[in-house]
Design a protein around this motif. Structure first.
Motif, PDB file in Angstrom:
ATOM      1  N   GLY A 162      -1.349 -11.690  10.931  1.00  0.00           N
ATOM      2  CA  GLY A 162      -2.298 -12.351  11.827  1.00  0.00           C
ATOM      3  C   GLY A 162      -3.622 -11.614  11.913  1.00  0.00           C
ATOM      4  O   GLY A 162      -4.693 -12.216  11.873  1.00  0.00           O
ATOM      5  N   ARG A 163      -3.535 -10.281  12.024  1.00  0.00           N
ATOM      6  CA  ARG A 163      -4.770  -9.492  12.115  1.00  0.00           C
ATOM      7  C   ARG A 163      -5.618  -9.599  10.852  1.00  0.00           C
ATOM      8  O   ARG A 163      -6.843  -9.776  10.911  1.00  0.00           O
ATOM      9  CB  ARG A 163      -4.429  -8.024  12.389  1.00  0.00           C
ATOM     10  CG  ARG A 163      -4.042  -7.720  13.830  1.00  0.00           C
ATOM     11  CD  ARG A 163      -3.953  -6.220  14.032  1.00  0.00           C
ATOM     12  NE  ARG A 163      -3.893  -5.886  15.443  1.00  0.00           N
ATOM     13  CZ  ARG A 163      -2.774  -5.639  16.107  1.00  0.00           C
ATOM     14  NH1 ARG A 163      -1.608  -5.709  15.475  1.00  0.00           N
ATOM     15  NH2 ARG A 163      -2.805  -5.334  17.403  1.00  0.00           N
ATOM     16  N   ILE A 164      -4.965  -9.462   9.700  1.00  0.00           N
ATOM     17  CA  ILE A 164      -5.702  -9.476   8.440  1.00  0.00           C
ATOM     18  C   ILE A 164      -6.271 -10.864   8.151  1.00  0.00           C
ATOM     19  O   ILE A 164      -7.419 -11.002   7.698  1.00  0.00           O
ATOM     20  CB  ILE A 164      -4.796  -9.014   7.281  1.00  0.00           C
ATOM     21  CG1 ILE A 164      -4.283  -7.597   7.546  1.00  0.00           C
ATOM     22  CG2 ILE A 164      -5.554  -9.064   5.969  1.00  0.00           C
ATOM     23  CD1 ILE A 164      -5.370  -6.566   7.738  1.00  0.00           C
ATOM     24  N   GLU A 165      -5.506 -11.904   8.414  1.00  0.00           N
ATOM     25  CA  GLU A 165      -6.012 -13.257   8.170  1.00  0.00           C
ATOM     26  C   GLU A 165      -7.166 -13.607   9.093  1.00  0.00           C
ATOM     27  O   GLU A 165      -8.063 -14.368   8.716  1.00  0.00           O
ATOM     28  CB  GLU A 165      -4.867 -14.260   8.319  1.00  0.00           C
ATOM     29  CG  GLU A 165      -3.849 -14.183   7.185  1.00  0.00           C
ATOM     30  CD  GLU A 165      -2.730 -15.200   7.334  1.00  0.00           C
ATOM     31  OE1 GLU A 165      -2.672 -15.860   8.393  1.00  0.00           O
ATOM     32  OE2 GLU A 165      -1.920 -15.334   6.392  1.00  0.00           O
TER      33      GLU A 165
ATOM     34  N   GLY B  25      -8.800 -12.049   5.347  1.00  0.00           N
ATOM     35  CA  GLY B  25      -8.085 -11.370   4.275  1.00  0.00           C
ATOM     36  C   GLY B  25      -6.725 -11.974   3.987  1.00  0.00           C
ATOM     37  O   GLY B  25      -6.339 -12.998   4.549  1.00  0.00           O
ATOM     38  N   THR B  26      -5.997 -11.315   3.109  1.00  0.00           N
ATOM     39  CA  THR B  26      -4.668 -11.773   2.713  1.00  0.00           C
ATOM     40  C   THR B  26      -3.685 -10.613   2.778  1.00  0.00           C
ATOM     41  O   THR B  26      -4.061  -9.442   2.662  1.00  0.00           O
ATOM     42  CB  THR B  26      -4.678 -12.337   1.287  1.00  0.00           C
ATOM     43  OG1 THR B  26      -5.160 -11.318   0.386  1.00  0.00           O
ATOM     44  CG2 THR B  26      -5.592 -13.557   1.186  1.00  0.00           C
ATOM     45  N   VAL B  27      -2.405 -10.960   2.959  1.00  0.00           N
ATOM     46  CA  VAL B  27      -1.322  -9.978   2.994  1.00  0.00           C
ATOM     47  C   VAL B  27      -0.275 -10.392   1.979  1.00  0.00           C
ATOM     48  O   VAL B  27       0.169 -11.555   1.958  1.00  0.00           O
ATOM     49  CB  VAL B  27      -0.700  -9.885   4.403  1.00  0.00           C
ATOM     50  CG1 VAL B  27       0.494  -8.925   4.393  1.00  0.00           C
ATOM     51  CG2 VAL B  27      -1.744  -9.435   5.418  1.00  0.00           C
ATOM     52  N   ARG B  28       0.140  -9.441   1.156  1.00  0.00           N
ATOM     53  CA  ARG B  28       1.197  -9.705   0.179  1.00  0.00           C
ATOM     54  C   ARG B  28       2.299  -8.666   0.384  1.00  0.00           C
ATOM     55  O   ARG B  28       2.035  -7.459   0.365  1.00  0.00           O
ATOM     56  CB  ARG B  28       0.656  -9.630  -1.247  1.00  0.00           C
ATOM     57  CG  ARG B  28       1.690  -9.964  -2.319  1.00  0.00           C
ATOM     58  CD  ARG B  28       1.013 -10.094  -3.673  1.00  0.00           C
ATOM     59  NE  ARG B  28       0.389  -8.839  -4.072  1.00  0.00           N
ATOM     60  CZ  ARG B  28       1.021  -7.866  -4.730  1.00  0.00           C
ATOM     61  NH1 ARG B  28       2.303  -8.001  -5.049  1.00  0.00           N
ATOM     62  NH2 ARG B  28       0.385  -6.761  -5.070  1.00  0.00           N
TER      63      ARG B  28
ATOM     64  N   VAL C  76       5.522  -8.601  11.786  1.00  0.00           N
ATOM     65  CA  VAL C  76       4.827  -8.887  10.531  1.00  0.00           C
ATOM     66  C   VAL C  76       3.908 -10.087  10.682  1.00  0.00           C
ATOM     67  O   VAL C  76       2.762 -10.088  10.220  1.00  0.00           O
ATOM     68  CB  VAL C  76       5.845  -9.113   9.397  1.00  0.00           C
ATOM     69  CG1 VAL C  76       5.132  -9.571   8.130  1.00  0.00           C
ATOM     70  CG2 VAL C  76       6.629  -7.836   9.134  1.00  0.00           C
ATOM     71  N   ALA C  77       4.379 -11.128  11.366  1.00  0.00           N
ATOM     72  CA  ALA C  77       3.624 -12.380  11.460  1.00  0.00           C
ATOM     73  C   ALA C  77       2.300 -12.190  12.181  1.00  0.00           C
ATOM     74  O   ALA C  77       1.268 -12.720  11.758  1.00  0.00           O
ATOM     75  CB  ALA C  77       4.469 -13.441  12.168  1.00  0.00           C
TER      76      ALA C  77
END
Length: 370
Positions: free
Chosen positions: A339-342, A346-349, A333-334
């Protein structure tokens, strides 16, 4: 297209040389120093022959030849002030270069686009104005026409390059589509039929046989989606791709993929990173949830961002489990997701609770990745 333009320049240069010769013969009697006109005409003819053969080889179309072409032509034009004479030039007689001096301007436009053509046109136009030594409307006309020619040819070269790139992409897409269709026929006649048979025969069985039938059905659906799904759409910007061409292969009996009717366009690198993050989220479901857990992938293409939600009805995750997994070095997840989206801005929720399923919402802003 480029080769055709270089051949056209050679033809133009030869035709312009003939025109120069005709004008020299007709006007030599009024030149201030007529005897010097013939050596210059001979040099002009020699340089025309040399450049015709030199530009025919693509490896020679480099700055040294282009600069030499420009300087030689400017020298021929500059000699007009001494040979033709200021009085004849003021009375409207042409320079010794006449229309021949446009050839290097076109060559610069073909080799360097609009900027190269404009630079050559300004240099040649300045030489023409200095030689004529008068700045009325007639004197400026030649410079303006050269600038217009440079702009037109430079624009044509840019259009030709874009057209060539699009044609190449279309050829590659057609070849890939044909190969895909061939593979689809082969797979349909072999693998898909076997998987469908295993699914039908084991549908009513219990235990491992029934599980095998279920897995065969999932693989059949995934493989059928892969060989029959839509192909990447050719878009105006070559660096963009349709995100759904990367996500639709994940669809199966257990995974539902929902998306807008139109292509979801993202830069190729960003689309690949988003698809990899979705793949990591699906992999987490397959690893940690019971077989047959339903997963829904929803893609929303909004004006400011692309949002992808991966939701399952599985076992869920305890609140402290994500931090604990990261501490233990399990970075699915990290890094694979967050990591990919950031990295794309972007953001992950993540919304989850034990026995209540998990929803991973990834949002990627379009402006950050354009």
């Amino acid at each position: 297209m480029a080769e055709s333009l270089w051949r056209a320049i050679a033809v133009y240069r030869i035709a312009a040389l003939i025109y120069v010769a005709v004008l020299v013969v007709n006007n030599v009697s009024v030149y201030a120093r007529p005897l010097l006109a013939w050596p210059v005409l001979a040099a002009t003819a020699g340089w025309t022959v040399f450049t015709t053969y030199a530009y025919a080889v693509p490896a020679r179309r480099r700055p040294p030849l282009l600069v030499a072409d420009l300087l030689v032509t400017m020298s021929v034009m500059a000699s007009s002030g001494y040979i033709v004479g200021s009085e004849a030039l003021r009375s409207g007689k042409p320079t010794l270069a006449v229309a021949w001096h446009v050839a290097p301007v076109i060559a610069w436009a073909v080799a360097g686009g609009r900027r190269g053509g404009i630079a050559a046109a300004l240099a040649m136009g300045a030489t023409d104005l200095v030689v004529r030594n008068h700045y009325d409307q007639a004197a400026w006309t030649g410079t303006v026409l050269m600038l217009l020619a440079a702009l037109a040819v430079g624009y044509l070269v840019n259009v030709a390059e874009v057209a060539q790139q699009r044609l190449q992409r279309a050829i590659e897409l057609e070849a890939a589509t044909r190969e895909r269709e061939r593979l689809a026929r082969d797979i349909h006649d072999s693998v898909l039929q076997v998987l469908a048979l295993v699914k039908r025969r084991g549908a009513g069985l219990d235990g491992e046989a029934g599980e095998l039938a279920r897995l065969a059905g999932e693989q059949e659906a995934a493989l059928r989606t892969l060989v029959t799904g839509r192909t990447a759409e050719i878009v105006d910007e070559s660096v963009q791709t349709d995100l759904m061409t990367l996500l639709e292969p994940y669809a199966s009996d257990a995974v539902s993929v929902a998306a807008p009717a139109d292509a979801v366009r993202l830069p190729a690198r960003a689309a690949a990173e988003v698809a990899a993050a979705v793949s990591a989220a699906l992999d987490n479901v397959h690893r940690h949830c019971a077989p047959g857990t339903k997963v829904w992938v929803l893609v929303e293409d909004e004006p400011e961002a692309v949002t992808i939600s991966v939701r399952d009805d599985g076992c869920g995750i305890a609140p402290e489990r994500l931090a604990e997994a990261e501490t233990q070095g399990r970075l699915g997840v990290a890094q694979s997701i967050r990591g990919r989206i950031e990295d794309l801005g972007g953001t992950v929720r993540i919304t989850t609770a034990p026995d209540q399923g998990t929803e991973v919402e990834m949002s990627v802003p379009k402006k950050e990745i354009e």
